[in-house]
Design a protein around this motif. Structure first.
Motif, PDB file in Angstrom:
ATOM      1  N   SER A  10       0.852  -1.244   0.061  1.00  0.00           N
ATOM      2  CA  SER A  10      -0.303   0.297  -0.479  1.00  0.00           C
ATOM      3  C   SER A  10       0.866   1.236  -0.089  1.00  0.00           C
ATOM      4  N   SER A  11       0.081   2.127  -0.114  1.00  0.00           N
ATOM      5  CA  SER A  11       0.977   3.646  -0.401  1.00  0.00           C
ATOM      6  C   SER A  11      -0.084   4.688   0.226  1.00  0.00           C
ATOM      7  N   THR A  12       0.700   5.464   0.770  1.00  0.00           N
ATOM      8  CA  THR A  12       0.853   7.314   0.968  1.00  0.00           C
ATOM      9  C   THR A  12       0.724   8.236   0.229  1.00  0.00           C
ATOM     10  N   SER A  13       2.053   8.057  -0.098  1.00  0.00           N
ATOM     11  CA  SER A  13       3.212   8.701  -1.560  1.00  0.00           C
ATOM     12  C   SER A  13       2.337   9.582  -1.848  1.00  0.00           C
ATOM     13  N   THR A  14       2.938  11.382  -1.305  1.00  0.00           N
ATOM     14  CA  THR A  14       2.400  12.081  -2.826  1.00  0.00           C
ATOM     15  C   THR A  14       2.975  12.272  -3.392  1.00  0.00           C
ATOM     16  N   SER A  15       4.562  11.850  -3.698  1.00  0.00           N
ATOM     17  CA  SER A  15       5.499  12.123  -4.733  1.00  0.00           C
ATOM     18  C   SER A  15       5.124  11.635  -5.909  1.00  0.00           C
ATOM     19  N   THR A  16       5.949  12.445  -6.635  1.00  0.00           N
ATOM     20  CA  THR A  16       5.466  12.773  -8.639  1.00  0.00           C
ATOM     21  C   THR A  16       6.846  12.399  -8.853  1.00  0.00           C
ATOM     22  N   SER A  17       7.400  11.598  -8.044  1.00  0.00           N
ATOM     23  CA  SER A  17       9.077  10.750  -8.485  1.00  0.00           C
ATOM     24  C   SER A  17       8.642   9.289  -8.128  1.00  0.00           C
ATOM     25  N   TYR A  18       8.814   8.618  -9.029  1.00  0.00           N
ATOM     26  CA  TYR A  18       8.493   7.385  -7.902  1.00  0.00           C
ATOM     27  C   TYR A  18       8.884   7.083  -6.473  1.00  0.00           C
ATOM     28  N   ALA A  19       7.782   5.955  -5.890  1.00  0.00           N
ATOM     29  CA  ALA A  19       7.938   6.081  -4.671  1.00  0.00           C
ATOM     30  C   ALA A  19       7.947   4.758  -4.241  1.00  0.00           C
ATOM     31  N   GLU A  20       8.960   4.287  -4.084  1.00  0.00           N
ATOM     32  CA  GLU A  20       8.301   2.329  -3.364  1.00  0.00           C
ATOM     33  C   GLU A  20       7.367   2.822  -1.893  1.00  0.00           C
ATOM     34  N   ILE A  21       6.474   1.104  -1.914  1.00  0.00           N
ATOM     35  CA  ILE A  21       4.987   1.134  -1.764  1.00  0.00           C
ATOM     36  C   ILE A  21       5.111   0.662  -1.151  1.00  0.00           C
TER      37      ILE A  21
END
Length: 125
Positions: A10-21
């Motif tokens: 799952s992810s709650t990332s808000t990144s506009t570059s790839y971010a590992e989940i």
């Protein structure tokens, strides 16, 4: 032959570059094939905003191939909140092996507000 699904992460990332989940790298439970990647979006409040995204899965067991699943949220939510789109699905057919991990990342085209993303793999063994 058996077909089953498993939560990859799952992810709650808000990144506009790839971010590992969270949950990556994923460790396959059996030798077999990843035949589908499902991405489920949900929002945490009426002010959520989700635009375009791409989820990328990669593993040396894929033989140099990456699996991508992309989609579009429904923009800014205001009260009354609109329903979030259902699952985004990409069919694929790549080998997975016990002990050979799968790295999964997400990228957003526009910085989202309070996204919750769940990634589910459908496997055949």
């Amino acid at each position: 032959m058996v077909i089953f699904s498993d939560t990859i992460g799952s992810s709650t990332s808000t990144s506009t570059s790839y971010a590992e989940i969270t949950g990556s790298p994923y460790s396959p439970k059996v030798n077999g094939r990843l035949v589908q990647l499902r991405v489920h979006l949900s929002n945490t409040d009426a002010n959520s905003k989700m635009e375009g995204f791409i989820v990328k899965a990669e593993s040396v067991s894929f033989g140099g191939i990456e699996v991508h699943c992309g989609g579009q949220g429904n923009g800014a939510h205001t009260a009354p909140a609109m329903a979030t789109p259902g699952a985004f699905v990409i069919n694929c057919d790549v080998p997975v092996k016990v002990g050979v991990t799968v790295k999964v990342s997400i990228i957003w085209t526009v910085t989202p507000t309070t996204p919750v993303v769940r990634i589910i793999g459908v496997f055949q063994a």
